[in-house]
Scaffold this motif. Structure first.
Motif, PDB file in Angstrom:
ATOM      1  N   ASN A 164      -4.307   3.702   7.457  1.00 36.28           N
ATOM      2  CA  ASN A 164      -5.415   4.128   6.592  1.00 36.28           C
ATOM      3  C   ASN A 164      -5.938   5.503   6.992  1.00 36.28           C
ATOM      4  O   ASN A 164      -6.276   6.325   6.133  1.00 36.28           O
ATOM      5  CB  ASN A 164      -6.539   3.099   6.641  1.00 36.28           C
ATOM      6  CG  ASN A 164      -6.184   1.827   5.891  1.00 36.28           C
ATOM      7  OD1 ASN A 164      -5.228   1.807   5.116  1.00 36.28           O
ATOM      8  ND2 ASN A 164      -6.924   0.764   6.122  1.00 36.28           N
ATOM      9  N   ARG A 180      -5.396   3.916  -2.494  1.00 32.97           N
ATOM     10  CA  ARG A 180      -5.138   2.577  -1.971  1.00 32.97           C
ATOM     11  C   ARG A 180      -5.113   2.598  -0.446  1.00 32.97           C
ATOM     12  O   ARG A 180      -4.657   3.553   0.170  1.00 32.97           O
ATOM     13  CB  ARG A 180      -3.823   2.020  -2.506  1.00 32.97           C
ATOM     14  CG  ARG A 180      -3.852   1.684  -3.982  1.00 32.97           C
ATOM     15  CD  ARG A 180      -4.957   0.681  -4.299  1.00 32.97           C
ATOM     16  NE  ARG A 180      -4.794  -0.546  -3.534  1.00 32.97           N
ATOM     17  CZ  ARG A 180      -4.143  -1.606  -3.949  1.00 32.97           C
ATOM     18  NH1 ARG A 180      -3.574  -1.601  -5.140  1.00 32.97           N
ATOM     19  NH2 ARG A 180      -4.052  -2.696  -3.203  1.00 32.97           N
ATOM     20  N   ARG A 181      -5.586   1.493   0.162  1.00 27.71           N
ATOM     21  CA  ARG A 181      -5.611   1.380   1.616  1.00 27.71           C
ATOM     22  C   ARG A 181      -5.114   0.003   2.040  1.00 27.71           C
ATOM     23  O   ARG A 181      -5.185  -0.971   1.271  1.00 27.71           O
ATOM     24  CB  ARG A 181      -7.028   1.591   2.160  1.00 27.71           C
ATOM     25  CG  ARG A 181      -7.584   2.994   1.946  1.00 27.71           C
ATOM     26  CD  ARG A 181      -6.801   4.029   2.729  1.00 27.71           C
ATOM     27  NE  ARG A 181      -7.304   5.377   2.534  1.00 27.71           N
ATOM     28  CZ  ARG A 181      -6.873   6.217   1.613  1.00 27.71           C
ATOM     29  NH1 ARG A 181      -5.916   5.832   0.760  1.00 27.71           N
ATOM     30  NH2 ARG A 181      -7.365   7.439   1.535  1.00 27.71           N
ATOM     31  N   VAL A 182      -4.637  -0.080   3.285  1.00 27.57           N
ATOM     32  CA  VAL A 182      -4.165  -1.347   3.846  1.00 27.57           C
ATOM     33  C   VAL A 182      -5.369  -2.248   4.117  1.00 27.57           C
ATOM     34  O   VAL A 182      -6.345  -1.800   4.729  1.00 27.57           O
ATOM     35  CB  VAL A 182      -3.390  -1.100   5.156  1.00 27.57           C
ATOM     36  CG1 VAL A 182      -2.950  -2.419   5.776  1.00 27.57           C
ATOM     37  CG2 VAL A 182      -2.188  -0.205   4.903  1.00 27.57           C
ATOM     38  N   THR A 213       0.828  -1.203   0.000  1.00 26.55           N
ATOM     39  CA  THR A 213       0.000   0.000   0.000  1.00 26.55           C
ATOM     40  C   THR A 213       0.864   1.256   0.000  1.00 26.55           C
ATOM     41  O   THR A 213       0.606   2.204  -0.760  1.00 26.55           O
ATOM     42  CB  THR A 213      -0.925  -0.001   1.228  1.00 26.55           C
ATOM     43  OG1 THR A 213      -1.753  -1.161   1.201  1.00 26.55           O
ATOM     44  CG2 THR A 213      -1.798   1.235   1.239  1.00 26.55           C
TER      45      THR A 213
END
Length: 453
Positions: free
Chosen positions: A226, A207-209, A196
Motif C-alpha cells: 500500500n 485500490r489498496r490491499v 489489488t
C-alpha cells in the motif's frame, strides 16, 4: 489437463499443502504405530506374566505339599472360570499324562521353556485353541505344563489393529482436509494482494490491499504494498497533471496559430508565401492532433470515461465506421469489408472505440502499400469479443511490432508519411480502459490489429 497439473505442481501453495499433509501424515502415522506396537507389547507381556505366575504357583504348591498339594491346586484352578481358561498338564518323565485338561504332552513342547504359543485341543473340546504355555521339570522328574488360552487376546489384538487402521485412514483424511484448509487460508491472504495488483494494473490506482491490523507477515506485506501504491499514485497523478496541463496550455496557442495561419492564407496573394503558409498550417494541424490524442490517451489510461459505457450494437458500429471511412479508403485504392456476427452487444465507450478502430482503418490506408482490401471484423472469442482491422499489405515483421506499439514509435518506411506515432498508443489505452488487450498479428498476407474485450 497435463498443463494444468504441471502448473499446480509448480504452485507454491500446492507444494505447501503437500508438505503440510505429509508432515501431519507422518506424525499421525507415527503416533498410531507407536500405540499399536505398545499395546501389542503390553498384551504379550501380560499374557506371559499370567502364564509365568500360574507355572510358579503350581511349582510352589508341589514344594509345599508334594504331589497331593499340586494335584489339589490343579483341580482348583481348572474349576475356576477365567476369561482366558487355564491349560495345565502334569505328566511323568516319559510324558504320560497324570492330571490336567490336556490329553497328551505336546511333542513340540520341550521339558523346559518360558513361553511358546501353540494350537492344542483341551480335553472335551472339539476344536483347537491358541494357547500360550510354559513348561518346567519338577525335582522328582515329573513334567509340568502351564498356560492360558489366548484366542480372545489374539482377537483383541486384531480388533486393536483394525481400530488403528481405521484411525489412520481417518487421520489421513483429516490431515488432507486440514492441509487444504491451511492452503486455502494462505491463498486467500495472498489473493488480496493479487486482486489489488491486477486492478491497479488496469488503471484503478486508488485500490489498496485490505489490512486486518493483525501485525503478521501478511499484514506487513499489505502495508508495504500500500505504501508503494501510494507513492506510485502520487507520481502518476503529478505526471498526469503535468501532461494534461502542458497539453491544455499548448492547445490554445497552437489553435490561435492555426487560426492566424488560415487568415493569412486567405489574405496573401504571393504564391511562394502561400505555399509556405500552407505547409506551416499543416504542421500546426498535426501538432494540434498530437495534443488532442495525447489528452485522450492520458484520460483513457487514468480510467476516465468508464461512466460513459453504453450497451453497443457492435455490428452497427462497424457499419457506421465503414460508411465514414469508405470514401477515404476508396481514394487511396482500398475497399472496406465488414464481417460481424449478428447479435453482438457489449458495454463500450462508443466514441473512443470508434476512434480507435478509425485510427486502425486510417493506418491501413496509409501504410498497407500494395494492398486493396481492409477487413473490419467482430466475433465472439471465449467469454468476450474481439474487434479487428486487417489489411492485405506487406504487414510488419514480428520482431518490430513492439516498436510500432511504442508511443511516438514510427517504423522507417512510414517516416515520410504525415503522422504523430500516437495512433496505436491510443488504441492500446482504449483497450486497457475496457480491461482488454491490443495486439498486432500476422494476417497472412498483411497485418491484423486486434482489440480483445
Amino acid at each position: 489437463m497435463t498443463l494444468r497439473l504441471g502448473q499446480l505442481a509448480r504452485s507454491v501453495t500446492a507444494r505447501f499443502v503437500i508438505v503440510a499433509f505429509l508432515v501431519q501424515l507422518i506424525v499421525t502415522g507415527g503416533i498410531l504405530l507407536f500405540v499399536q506396537q505398545a499395546s501389542e507389547r503390553a498384551l504379550a507381556a501380560e499374557q506371559k506374566t499370567l502364564v509365568a505366575e500360574l507355572r510358579d504357583d503350581l511349582v510352589s504348591a508341589w514344594r509345599a505339599g508334594g504331589d497331593e498339594g499340586l494335584r489339589r491346586l490343579i483341580d482348583a484352578r481348572l474349576e475356576q472360570a477365567h476369561a482366558s481358561p487355564p491349560v495345565i498338564l502334569l505328566a511323568t518323565a516319559r510324558q504320560d499324562p497324570i492330571r490336567g485338561n490336556l490329553g497328551d504332552w505336546p511333542t513340540v513342547i520341550p521339558a523346559r521353556t518360558d513361553w511358546q504359543a501353540i494350537e492344542l485341543y483341551r480335553t472335551g473340546s472339539d476344536r483347537a485353541e491358541l494357547m500360550g504355555v510354559s513348561s518346567a521339570t519338577l525335582p522328582n522328574g515329573e513334567l509340568l505344563l502351564a498356560g492360558h488360552v489366548i484366542s480372545s487376546s489374539v482377537r483383541l489384538a486384531r480388533v486393536n489393529e483394525e481400530a488403528i487402521t481405521a484411525a489412520l485412514v481417518i487421520g489421513v483424511i483429516f490431515a488432507l482436509l486440514s492441509a487444504l484448509l491451511i492452503g486455502r487460508v494462505l491463498s486467500n491472504q495472498i489473493q488480496g494482494v493479487v486482486i489489488t495488483a491486477r486492478e491497479v494494473g488496469e488503471g484503478r490506482l486508488g485500490r489498496r490491499v485490505p489490512i486486518d491490523g493483525s501485525g503478521d507477515a501478511f499484514d506487513a506485506l499489505g502495508q508495504s504494498v500500500n505504501a508503494m501504491l501510494d507513492r506510485i499514485e502520487a507520481l502518476v497523478s503529478q505526471l498526469r497533471m503535468m501532461t494534461d496541463g502542458l497539453a491544455h496550455d499548448l492547445k490554445s496557442p497552437v489553435t490561435r496559430i492555426k487560426v492566424a495561419l488560415e487568415r493569412a492564407i486567405i489574405e496573401t496573394e504571393d504564391e511562394t508565401a502561400l505555399a509556405a503558409l500552407e505547409r506551416v498550417s499543416g504542421e500546426a494541424e498535426t501538432l494540434l492532433g498530437m495534443l488532442s490524442t495525447a489528452l485522450l490517451i492520458s484520460r483513457a489510461e487514468a480510467g476516465i470515461g468508464r461512466d460513459r459505457f453504453v450497451d453497443t450494437d457492435i455490428a452497427a458500429l462497424l457499419e457506421d465506421l465503414a460508411e465514414v471511412y469508405g470514401p477515404l479508403a476508396e481514394d487511396r485504392g482500398f475497399e472496406i469489408a465488414v464481417e460481424a456476427e449478428p447479435g453482438l452487444h457489449m458495454a463500450l465507450h462508443r466514441e473512443l472505440v470508434g476512434q480507435a478502430l478509425g485510427n486502425l482503418i486510417e493506418n491501413a490506408t496509409k501504410y498497407a502499400e500494395g494492398g486493396h482490401r481492409i477487413t473490419v471484423r467482430a466475433a465472439r472469442e471465449g467469454s468476450g469479443v474481439s474487434l479487428s482491422v486487417a489489411d492485405d499489405g506487406p504487414g510488419i515483421p514480428e520482431a518490430r511490432r513492439a516498436e510500432a506499439l511504442s508511443r511516438f514509435g514510427r517504423l522507417d518506411p512510414a517516416r515520410h508519411i504525415v503522422g504523430s506515432g500516437l495512433g496505436l498508443s491510443l488504441v492500446e489505452a482504449v483497450a486497457r480502459l475496457h480491461q482488454g488487450s491490443f495486439a498486432l498479428e500476422n494476417a497472412g498476407p498483411g497485418l491484423r490489429a486486434v482489440l480483445r474485450f
